[in-house]
Motif scaffolding. Structure first.
Motif, PDB file in Angstrom:
ATOM      1  N   GLU A   1      -1.193  -5.627 -12.200  1.00 29.62           N
ATOM      2  CA  GLU A   1      -0.988  -4.251 -13.338  1.00 29.62           C
ATOM      3  C   GLU A   1      -0.180  -4.712 -14.928  1.00 29.62           C
ATOM      4  O   GLU A   1      -0.353  -3.749 -15.564  1.00 29.62           O
ATOM      5  CB  GLU A   1      -0.294  -3.962 -12.441  1.00 29.62           C
ATOM      6  CG  GLU A   1       0.735  -3.368 -11.467  1.00 29.62           C
ATOM      7  CD  GLU A   1       0.351  -4.083 -10.206  1.00 29.62           C
ATOM      8  OE1 GLU A   1       0.469  -3.642  -9.132  1.00 29.62           O
ATOM      9  OE2 GLU A   1       0.522  -5.396 -10.383  1.00 29.62           O
TER      10      GLU A   1
ATOM     11  N   ARG B   1      -2.606   0.508 -10.752  1.00 31.01           N
ATOM     12  CA  ARG B   1      -3.492   1.006 -10.082  1.00 31.01           C
ATOM     13  C   ARG B   1      -2.433   0.672  -8.601  1.00 31.01           C
ATOM     14  O   ARG B   1      -0.916   0.991  -8.186  1.00 31.01           O
ATOM     15  CB  ARG B   1      -4.494  -0.934  -9.280  1.00 31.01           C
ATOM     16  CG  ARG B   1      -3.071  -1.945  -9.569  1.00 31.01           C
ATOM     17  CD  ARG B   1      -3.493  -2.911  -9.300  1.00 31.01           C
ATOM     18  NE  ARG B   1      -4.410  -3.565 -10.146  1.00 31.01           N
ATOM     19  CZ  ARG B   1      -5.520  -3.988 -10.403  1.00 31.01           C
ATOM     20  NH1 ARG B   1      -6.608  -3.453  -9.595  1.00 31.01           N
ATOM     21  NH2 ARG B   1      -6.416  -4.169 -11.851  1.00 31.01           N
ATOM     22  N   ALA B   2      -3.054   1.730  -7.668  1.00 34.62           N
ATOM     23  CA  ALA B   2      -2.693   1.793  -6.359  1.00 34.62           C
ATOM     24  C   ALA B   2      -1.333   2.894  -6.607  1.00 34.62           C
ATOM     25  O   ALA B   2      -0.630   2.948  -5.335  1.00 34.62           O
ATOM     26  CB  ALA B   2      -2.130   0.295  -5.737  1.00 34.62           C
ATOM     27  N   THR B   3      -1.474   3.502  -7.845  1.00 36.18           N
ATOM     28  CA  THR B   3      -0.522   4.959  -7.367  1.00 36.18           C
ATOM     29  C   THR B   3      -1.401   6.270  -8.653  1.00 36.18           C
ATOM     30  O   THR B   3      -2.344   6.140  -9.042  1.00 36.18           O
ATOM     31  CB  THR B   3       0.860   4.292  -8.537  1.00 36.18           C
ATOM     32  OG1 THR B   3       0.524   4.519  -9.836  1.00 36.18           O
ATOM     33  CG2 THR B   3       1.824   2.771  -7.813  1.00 36.18           C
TER      34      THR B   3
ATOM     35  N   THR C   1      -4.450  -1.964  -3.423  1.00 30.26           N
ATOM     36  CA  THR C   1      -2.882  -2.640  -3.061  1.00 30.26           C
ATOM     37  C   THR C   1      -1.852  -2.744  -3.887  1.00 30.26           C
ATOM     38  O   THR C   1      -2.169  -2.969  -5.751  1.00 30.26           O
ATOM     39  CB  THR C   1      -3.822  -4.498  -3.174  1.00 30.26           C
ATOM     40  OG1 THR C   1      -3.833  -4.033  -1.522  1.00 30.26           O
ATOM     41  CG2 THR C   1      -2.195  -4.788  -2.234  1.00 30.26           C
ATOM     42  N   VAL C   2      -0.350  -2.962  -4.373  1.00 29.13           N
ATOM     43  CA  VAL C   2       0.554  -3.200  -5.016  1.00 29.13           C
ATOM     44  C   VAL C   2       0.135  -4.633  -5.171  1.00 29.13           C
ATOM     45  O   VAL C   2       0.519  -5.251  -4.286  1.00 29.13           O
ATOM     46  CB  VAL C   2       1.804  -2.248  -5.560  1.00 29.13           C
ATOM     47  CG1 VAL C   2       2.388  -2.887  -5.835  1.00 29.13           C
ATOM     48  CG2 VAL C   2       0.996  -1.044  -5.438  1.00 29.13           C
ATOM     49  N   THR C   3      -0.001  -5.283  -6.633  1.00 29.25           N
ATOM     50  CA  THR C   3       0.472  -6.683  -6.755  1.00 29.25           C
ATOM     51  C   THR C   3       1.666  -7.558  -7.642  1.00 29.25           C
ATOM     52  O   THR C   3       1.889  -8.167  -7.847  1.00 29.25           O
ATOM     53  CB  THR C   3      -0.623  -7.648  -7.368  1.00 29.25           C
ATOM     54  OG1 THR C   3      -0.946  -6.588  -9.035  1.00 29.25           O
ATOM     55  CG2 THR C   3      -1.960  -7.295  -6.340  1.00 29.25           C
TER      56      THR C   3
ATOM     57  N   ARG D   1       1.217   7.430  -2.167  1.00 29.59           N
ATOM     58  CA  ARG D   1       0.932   8.304  -3.840  1.00 29.59           C
ATOM     59  C   ARG D   1       1.257   9.516  -3.766  1.00 29.59           C
ATOM     60  O   ARG D   1       0.906  10.309  -2.757  1.00 29.59           O
ATOM     61  CB  ARG D   1      -0.686   7.803  -3.952  1.00 29.59           C
ATOM     62  CG  ARG D   1      -1.361   6.543  -3.848  1.00 29.59           C
ATOM     63  CD  ARG D   1      -3.059   7.116  -4.165  1.00 29.59           C
ATOM     64  NE  ARG D   1      -3.522   5.669  -4.145  1.00 29.59           N
ATOM     65  CZ  ARG D   1      -4.047   4.961  -4.934  1.00 29.59           C
ATOM     66  NH1 ARG D   1      -3.608   5.586  -6.422  1.00 29.59           N
ATOM     67  NH2 ARG D   1      -5.078   4.310  -4.831  1.00 29.59           N
TER      68      ARG D   1
ATOM     69  N   LEU E   1       7.479   0.954 -10.484  1.00 28.34           N
ATOM     70  CA  LEU E   1       5.996   0.316  -9.546  1.00 28.34           C
ATOM     71  C   LEU E   1       7.370   1.478  -8.176  1.00 28.34           C
ATOM     72  O   LEU E   1       7.834   2.408  -7.933  1.00 28.34           O
ATOM     73  CB  LEU E   1       6.934  -0.955  -8.747  1.00 28.34           C
ATOM     74  CG  LEU E   1       6.987  -1.393  -7.308  1.00 28.34           C
ATOM     75  CD1 LEU E   1       5.161  -1.736  -7.674  1.00 28.34           C
ATOM     76  CD2 LEU E   1       7.214  -2.587  -7.307  1.00 28.34           C
ATOM     77  N   TRP E   2       5.912   2.012  -7.462  1.00 33.34           N
ATOM     78  CA  TRP E   2       6.153   2.645  -6.267  1.00 33.34           C
ATOM     79  C   TRP E   2       6.104   4.444  -6.744  1.00 33.34           C
ATOM     80  O   TRP E   2       6.461   5.565  -6.315  1.00 33.34           O
ATOM     81  CB  TRP E   2       6.756   2.946  -5.348  1.00 33.34           C
ATOM     82  CG  TRP E   2       6.519   1.706  -4.608  1.00 33.34           C
ATOM     83  CD1 TRP E   2       5.346   1.138  -4.201  1.00 33.34           C
ATOM     84  CD2 TRP E   2       7.286   0.734  -4.726  1.00 33.34           C
ATOM     85  NE1 TRP E   2       5.102   0.115  -3.706  1.00 33.34           N
ATOM     86  CE2 TRP E   2       7.056  -0.471  -3.554  1.00 33.34           C
ATOM     87  CE3 TRP E   2       8.971   0.448  -4.906  1.00 33.34           C
ATOM     88  CZ2 TRP E   2       7.395  -1.449  -3.402  1.00 33.34           C
ATOM     89  CZ3 TRP E   2       9.285  -0.922  -4.821  1.00 33.34           C
ATOM     90  CH2 TRP E   2       8.404  -2.075  -4.434  1.00 33.34           C
TER      91      TRP E   2
ATOM     92  N   HIS F   1       0.957  -1.188  -0.032  1.00 31.96           N
ATOM     93  CA  HIS F   1       0.036   0.121  -0.067  1.00 31.96           C
ATOM     94  C   HIS F   1       0.462   1.253   0.250  1.00 31.96           C
ATOM     95  O   HIS F   1       1.260   1.911   1.106  1.00 31.96           O
ATOM     96  CB  HIS F   1      -0.227  -0.346   1.245  1.00 31.96           C
ATOM     97  CG  HIS F   1      -1.812  -1.057   1.944  1.00 31.96           C
ATOM     98  ND1 HIS F   1      -2.769  -1.850   0.060  1.00 31.96           N
ATOM     99  CD2 HIS F   1      -1.664  -2.617   2.356  1.00 31.96           C
ATOM    100  CE1 HIS F   1      -2.679  -2.799   0.903  1.00 31.96           C
ATOM    101  NE2 HIS F   1      -2.703  -3.168   1.932  1.00 31.96           N
TER     102      HIS F   1
END
Length: 188
Positions: free
Chosen positions: A145, A129-131, A138-140, A55, A101-102, A52
Motif C-alpha cells: 500500500e 489496493r483490494a478496496t 489482497t491487503v498487505t 469491498r 484499512l478496509w 481479502h
C-alpha cells in the motif's frame, strides 16, 4: 476355534473405574481434536477475511458535497490498477487523502470536501489496493500500500501540487488523522 472369554476370566473383568477412565480419555481426546480443528478453521477464516476484505460499494461522490471532481486512474508501483477522484482547487496547494484499512475513498470524502471548500485545496482521494474500485485482491497491511501512495503522488504531483524548487510538496492526510509532509522528487 476360540471361545469368547467368559466373564469369570480375569481379562474380561474390567472395573468400572477403568472403564470410566478409558471413556473419559476418549472424550477428552475428542474434545481436543475438535478444539484444534475449530481453532484452525476460524484462524484461517479470520486470516482470509483480513487479507481479502469485503469491498464496500461507493455510494457518494464529491458532487454530493458540492465539489467538482474528475475520476482518475493510474497504476501502482507494482502495476495494480488504482482508481480515485481528483477535486481541483484554486490555491495551488494539494492534499492527498488516504483512507484507512478496509475502507475506501468515500471514508475521506467529507474531510476532502471541507478542505476544498474552506481552503481551496486540490484534493486527491483514491482507493488503496483490494478496496473500493481499485484492483488487487489482497491487503498487505502497508507493505504494498505504501507503493500505492507513492504511485498516486507520482501521478498527481504535476497537476495537483505546488512546485517548489526541485520537488513537489503534497500534504498527506490519513484516516487516522496523521499528517505527513511527503516530498516527491522529480527529474526535470
Amino acid at each position: 476355534r476360540l471361545a469368547p472369554p467368559s466373564l469369570s476370566h480375569p481379562a474380561a473383568r474390567v472395573s468400572l473405574r477403568t472403564r470410566l477412565l478409558r471413556l473419559g480419555t476418549v472424550f477428552v481426546m475428542a474434545v481436543l481434536v475438535a478444539a484444534v480443528y475449530l481453532l484452525g478453521h476460524f484462524s484461517l477464516r479470520t486470516a482470509n477475511n483480513l487479507l481479502h476484505p469485503y469491498r464496500a460499494p461507493l455510494v457518494k461522490t464529491p458532487a454530493d458535497f458540492g465539489a467538482p471532481y474528475e475520476p482518475v486512474a493510474f497504476p501502482s508501483r507494482d502495476g495494480t490498477p488504482l482508481r480515485g477522484w481528483f477535486i481541483p482547487g484554486h490555491n495551488g496547494a494539494g492534499i492527498v487523502a488516504i483512507h484507512g484499512l478496509w475502507g475506501n475513498r468515500e471514508h475521506m470524502l467529507e474531510q476532502a470536501a471541507w478542505l476544498w471548500r474552506r481552503g481551496g485545496y486540490s484534493v486527491v482521494l483514491f482507493d488503496l489496493r483490494a478496496t473500493g474500485e481499485s484492483g488487487g485482491d489482497t491487503v498487505t497491511f502497508g507493505h504494498l500500500e505504501s507503493g500505492d501512495a507513492l504511485a498516486q503522488a507520482d501521478y498527481s504531483a504535476p497537476i495537483t501540487f505546488r512546485y517548489i524548487g526541485t520537488q513537489y510538496m503534497p500534504l498527506v492526510i490519513t484516516q487516522a488523522q496523521h499528517v505527513i509532509n511527503l516530498p516527491i522528487f522529480k527529474d526535470h
